[in-house]
Design a protein around this motif. Structure first.
Motif, PDB file in Angstrom:
ATOM      1  N   UNK A  48       2.445 -11.066 -21.612  1.00  0.00           N
ATOM      2  CA  UNK A  48       2.502 -12.296 -22.417  1.00  0.00           C
ATOM      3  C   UNK A  48       2.660 -13.534 -21.534  1.00  0.00           C
ATOM      4  N   UNK A  49       3.516 -13.444 -20.518  1.00  0.00           N
ATOM      5  CA  UNK A  49       3.698 -14.600 -19.635  1.00  0.00           C
ATOM      6  C   UNK A  49       2.429 -14.887 -18.832  1.00  0.00           C
ATOM      7  N   UNK A  50       1.706 -13.844 -18.449  1.00  0.00           N
ATOM      8  CA  UNK A  50       0.441 -14.076 -17.749  1.00  0.00           C
ATOM      9  C   UNK A  50      -0.580 -14.716 -18.685  1.00  0.00           C
ATOM     10  N   UNK A  51      -0.570 -14.331 -19.960  1.00  0.00           N
ATOM     11  CA  UNK A  51      -1.446 -14.995 -20.930  1.00  0.00           C
ATOM     12  C   UNK A  51      -1.093 -16.480 -21.029  1.00  0.00           C
ATOM     13  N   UNK A  52       0.217 -16.794 -21.035  1.00  0.00           N
ATOM     14  CA  UNK A  52       0.636 -18.197 -21.089  1.00  0.00           C
ATOM     15  C   UNK A  52       0.168 -18.938 -19.837  1.00  0.00           C
ATOM     16  N   UNK A  53       0.293 -18.279 -18.682  1.00  0.00           N
ATOM     17  CA  UNK A  53      -0.153 -18.912 -17.443  1.00  0.00           C
ATOM     18  C   UNK A  53      -1.665 -19.114 -17.452  1.00  0.00           C
ATOM     19  N   UNK A  58      -6.538 -28.439 -24.727  1.00  0.00           N
ATOM     20  CA  UNK A  58      -6.023 -27.474 -23.764  1.00  0.00           C
ATOM     21  C   UNK A  58      -4.688 -27.934 -23.167  1.00  0.00           C
ATOM     22  N   UNK A  59      -4.520 -29.245 -22.987  1.00  0.00           N
ATOM     23  CA  UNK A  59      -3.274 -29.749 -22.411  1.00  0.00           C
ATOM     24  C   UNK A  59      -2.095 -29.487 -23.344  1.00  0.00           C
ATOM     25  N   UNK A  60      -2.314 -29.679 -24.655  1.00  0.00           N
ATOM     26  CA  UNK A  60      -1.231 -29.432 -25.624  1.00  0.00           C
ATOM     27  C   UNK A  60      -0.799 -27.971 -25.581  1.00  0.00           C
ATOM     28  N   UNK A  61      -1.789 -27.069 -25.554  1.00  0.00           N
ATOM     29  CA  UNK A  61      -1.474 -25.653 -25.517  1.00  0.00           C
ATOM     30  C   UNK A  61      -0.797 -25.277 -24.195  1.00  0.00           C
ATOM     31  N   UNK A  62      -1.215 -25.930 -23.110  1.00  0.00           N
ATOM     32  CA  UNK A  62      -0.653 -25.629 -21.799  1.00  0.00           C
ATOM     33  C   UNK A  62       0.810 -26.041 -21.706  1.00  0.00           C
ATOM     34  N   UNK A  63       1.155 -27.182 -22.335  1.00  0.00           N
ATOM     35  CA  UNK A  63       2.557 -27.606 -22.309  1.00  0.00           C
ATOM     36  C   UNK A  63       3.453 -26.587 -23.004  1.00  0.00           C
ATOM     37  N   UNK A  64       2.983 -26.075 -24.154  1.00  0.00           N
ATOM     38  CA  UNK A  64       3.748 -25.064 -24.867  1.00  0.00           C
ATOM     39  C   UNK A  64       3.866 -23.782 -24.042  1.00  0.00           C
ATOM     40  N   UNK A  65       2.769 -23.403 -23.388  1.00  0.00           N
ATOM     41  CA  UNK A  65       2.773 -22.182 -22.576  1.00  0.00           C
ATOM     42  C   UNK A  65       3.718 -22.325 -21.388  1.00  0.00           C
ATOM     43  N   UNK A  66       3.702 -23.510 -20.748  1.00  0.00           N
ATOM     44  CA  UNK A  66       4.570 -23.739 -19.599  1.00  0.00           C
ATOM     45  C   UNK A  66       6.043 -23.714 -20.008  1.00  0.00           C
ATOM     46  N   UNK A 101       7.261 -21.946 -22.463  1.00  0.00           N
ATOM     47  CA  UNK A 101       7.597 -20.543 -22.700  1.00  0.00           C
ATOM     48  C   UNK A 101       7.901 -19.825 -21.391  1.00  0.00           C
ATOM     49  N   UNK A 102       7.115 -20.117 -20.343  1.00  0.00           N
ATOM     50  CA  UNK A 102       7.347 -19.483 -19.043  1.00  0.00           C
ATOM     51  C   UNK A 102       8.685 -19.935 -18.467  1.00  0.00           C
ATOM     52  N   UNK A 103       8.959 -21.247 -18.553  1.00  0.00           N
ATOM     53  CA  UNK A 103      10.221 -21.782 -18.030  1.00  0.00           C
ATOM     54  C   UNK A 103      11.409 -21.180 -18.772  1.00  0.00           C
ATOM     55  N   UNK A 104      11.300 -21.057 -20.102  1.00  0.00           N
ATOM     56  CA  UNK A 104      12.391 -20.480 -20.888  1.00  0.00           C
ATOM     57  C   UNK A 104      12.633 -19.020 -20.503  1.00  0.00           C
ATOM     58  N   UNK A 105      11.559 -18.297 -20.217  1.00  0.00           N
ATOM     59  CA  UNK A 105      11.708 -16.893 -19.812  1.00  0.00           C
ATOM     60  C   UNK A 105      12.458 -16.796 -18.485  1.00  0.00           C
ATOM     61  N   UNK A 128      10.697 -16.482 -11.268  1.00  0.00           N
ATOM     62  CA  UNK A 128      10.033 -17.402 -12.201  1.00  0.00           C
ATOM     63  C   UNK A 128      10.790 -18.716 -12.255  1.00  0.00           C
ATOM     64  N   UNK A 129      12.134 -18.658 -12.398  1.00  0.00           N
ATOM     65  CA  UNK A 129      12.933 -19.881 -12.451  1.00  0.00           C
ATOM     66  C   UNK A 129      12.796 -20.666 -11.155  1.00  0.00           C
ATOM     67  N   UNK A 130      12.792 -19.971 -10.012  1.00  0.00           N
ATOM     68  CA  UNK A 130      12.655 -20.661  -8.726  1.00  0.00           C
ATOM     69  C   UNK A 130      11.291 -21.332  -8.603  1.00  0.00           C
ATOM     70  N   UNK A 131      10.236 -20.652  -9.047  1.00  0.00           N
ATOM     71  CA  UNK A 131       8.893 -21.237  -8.971  1.00  0.00           C
ATOM     72  C   UNK A 131       8.788 -22.467  -9.862  1.00  0.00           C
ATOM     73  N   UNK A 132       9.347 -22.397 -11.061  1.00  0.00           N
ATOM     74  CA  UNK A 132       9.307 -23.556 -11.958  1.00  0.00           C
ATOM     75  C   UNK A 132      10.052 -24.734 -11.333  1.00  0.00           C
ATOM     76  N   UNK A 133      11.210 -24.461 -10.724  1.00  0.00           N
ATOM     77  CA  UNK A 133      11.984 -25.530 -10.087  1.00  0.00           C
ATOM     78  C   UNK A 133      11.248 -26.106  -8.889  1.00  0.00           C
ATOM     79  N   UNK A 134      10.697 -25.232  -8.062  1.00  0.00           N
ATOM     80  CA  UNK A 134      10.020 -25.690  -6.844  1.00  0.00           C
ATOM     81  C   UNK A 134       8.799 -26.549  -7.154  1.00  0.00           C
TER      82      UNK A 134
END
Length: 554
Positions: free
Chosen positions: A495-500, A515-523, A525-529, A539-545
């Motif tokens: 699911x996270x790869x689908x979001x990515x 696509x940008x609206x959908x991408x913001x929601x997907x991003x 979801x990844x950050x929350x995970x 995942x948290x480190x990559x989002x922060x970096x």
């Protein structure tokens, strides 16, 4: 005895004279005038001759004494004249030495201690349009752990481009030296006079000559320090580039005269600007300029640097008898997982390069009886150890980071191939049985994610073609983090790869608002995970970096 003889001779002569007088008087008394005259003159002559002979030694002594006196007077006169000449010569020599001392009183100009003429770090000029992106691809190890492996071909390309840019940057520095040398007024020289040591006065007559201007002297010192530092650098990075040798030699000859003026030459003014015969300083500066022009031309036109080709581990290697293959495998797996995570953060620029980043893992291969395993590793990563030993100010931090990324990409791929062949090596060593094969970028559990990963990869390629390397690297880092996260179930990973995939599609098509609206929601979801798993989650480190890149995208 001489006194007795002298006394006897005196008495004898006295008696003789008395007898001569008596006989003469008797002759005259007897009216014998002729006999009297004969006796008188004969006796007078005889006694006179005897007396003359008696006084001969005294006369000789007096003559010798007079001769000695004359000679002594002549010697004293000659000595006096010689002393006067010496005194005059010493006076003239002292006067001339006083003039030389006044000349040398100009002293040496003291330079500030911090002015050591060392050049700045090489690599200030960045290669225009160069891509720094090294793609990361998920790879599953034999242990089942997934890592984000950098592309070795792109790492090798980054290494070659960085060294090529650095060589051309050095050529640009040489051209700047040429321009500075050509801009010196009067060719960097000014007329002056000097004396050579020699002659009866200690110094010859003044001669006309030239000395370097302060600007020319400073340029010579800078050119020597620069050519020494850059020659050392190029010997490490590109040993075939030996064009700085003539520059260094010309600058060294000139600097040797500047730093140690000969005691056999005297000149007025600053003593760190030595006066040399006419034509000598222009020749030194001309040789320096010619060397710089040659270096600029040759280095600037060198073909792109080609690092050594990528090597693969041998297929039939064996372990040493006292080595446990499982322990080597565990250390190798831990190293690969740690270093690939570190690589992603270095590539993103979110962490600074450290000395430990130059430890490429070659020591993990020391347990092989087959030395070719470690030998090929050191050949394929040739130069990394020498670059690591370069002084901190030899190259810029960015160039050092780019070189490290290139070497790491090559080394990590080699070590990963060694990891894939560990079971074969174990079997050949007679220490184990084969394990099940490994899948790469295929299935994660029961959920097929190959199509999703391929879709993300195609979008990343489109982003790179547009020239947005940072966005491509940010998506690659998040892709690798999702693959590495062990706390995810197979379904959650898919699911996270689908979001990515949604994020990558929007980044590849920036003009599509939908696509940008959908991408913001997907991003989100990844950050929350990543947040739900914990701050230490890849995942948290990559989002922060890469937060700054994601924010600019959407």
């Amino acid at each position: 005895m001489d006194a007795i003889a002298h006394t006897g001779a005196g008495w004898g002569m006295g008696c003789g004279i008395a007898g001569w007088i008596v006989l003469t008087l008797l002759a005259y008394a007897g009216n014998n005038e002729g006999l009297g005259n004969l006796l008188f003159w004969g006796g007078a002559i005889g006694f006179g001759a005897a007396y003359w002979n008696k006084k001969a030694p005294e006369r000789e002594k007096r003559a010798i004494a007079e001769t000695h006196a004359v000679r002594r007077m002549e010697y004293l006169e000659l000595t006096r004249r010689r002393d006067e000449e010496k005194a005059e010569l010493a006076r003239r020599r002292d006067e001339l030495q006083s003039e030389v001392d006044v000349w040398r009183a100009g002293g040496r100009v003291r330079r500030p201690t911090e002015d050591n003429h060392l050049p700045g770090p090489a690599g200030d000029r960045r290669g225009g349009g160069r891509s720094e992106h090294v793609a990361l691809r998920p790879v599953t190890l034999r242990s089942g752990r997934t890592l984000a492996l950098p592309d070795a071909v792109q790492g090798r390309q980054l290494l070659g481009e960085t060294i090529t840019d650095l060589t051309r940057a050095v050529a640009g520095e040489a051209r700047r030296f040429v321009r500075q040398l050509e801009a010196l007024p009067a060719g960097g020289c000014e007329p002056a006079r000097f004396r050579r040591r020699g002659g009866e006065l200690g110094w010859e007559r003044p001669e006309s000559g030239t000395r370097p201007t302060p600007a020319a002297a400073a340029l010579v010192h800078r050119a020597l320090a620069w050519s020494t530092a850059r020659q050392t650098l190029l010997k490490v990075l590109d040993p075939a580039a030996a064009e700085l040798g003539p520059v260094k030699e010309a600058a060294r000859k000139a600097a040797r005269i500047l730093d140690g003026p000969s005691g056999h030459v005297a000149f007025p003014g600053p003593q760190d600007l030595p006066v040399r015969p006419e034509g000598e300083w222009p020749a030194h500066l001309a040789a320096l300029g010619e060397g710089l022009r040659r270096a600029a031309q040759v280095l600037g036109s060198r073909p792109p640097f080609e690092p050594i080709g990528l090597l693969r581990p041998p297929q039939d290697a064996r372990f040493a008898a006292d080595v446990a293959p499982s322990a080597v495998d565990e250390r190798l797996t831990a190293f690969l997982l740690d270093r690939t995570r570190r690589f992603a953060r270095l590539a993103a620029g979110t962490v600074s390069l450290e000395e430990s980043d130059w430890e490429l893992g070659g020591g993990l291969l020391d347990g092989f009886l087959t030395t070719e395993v470690a030998g090929r590793f050191h050949r394929t990563a040739k130069g990394a150890e020498a670059v690591a030993r370069l002084p901190r100010d030899a190259i810029t931090a960015d160039v050092r980071r780019r070189l490290n990324l290139g070497y790491q990409a090559i080394a990590l791929n080699y070590l990963t191939e060694v990891s894939f062949q560990m079971q074969e090596y174990t079997n050949r060593s007679g220490m184990g049985e084969p394990r099940p094969p490994v899948t790469i970028n295929g299935n994660v559990g029961a959920v097929n994610i190959a199509d999703t990963i391929q879709f993300i990869g195609s979008n990343v390629a489109a982003i790179m073609e547009r020239g947005d390397d940072r966005s491509a690297a940010a998506i690659d880092a998040l892709n690798a983090a999702i693959q590495q996260e062990t706390a995810l179930s197979e379904q959650q990973r898919a699911e996270l790869l689908d979001s990515l995939a949604d994020v990558s599609e929007a980044a590849a098509n920036p003009d599509e608002r939908r696509l940008r609206t959908r991408a913001r929601l997907a991003l989100t979801a990844i950050a929350n995970a990543g947040t739900a798993i914990g701050a230490t989650s890849p995942i948290a480190q990559a989002v922060t970096d890469w937060q700054h890149v994601y924010t600019s995208l959407f």
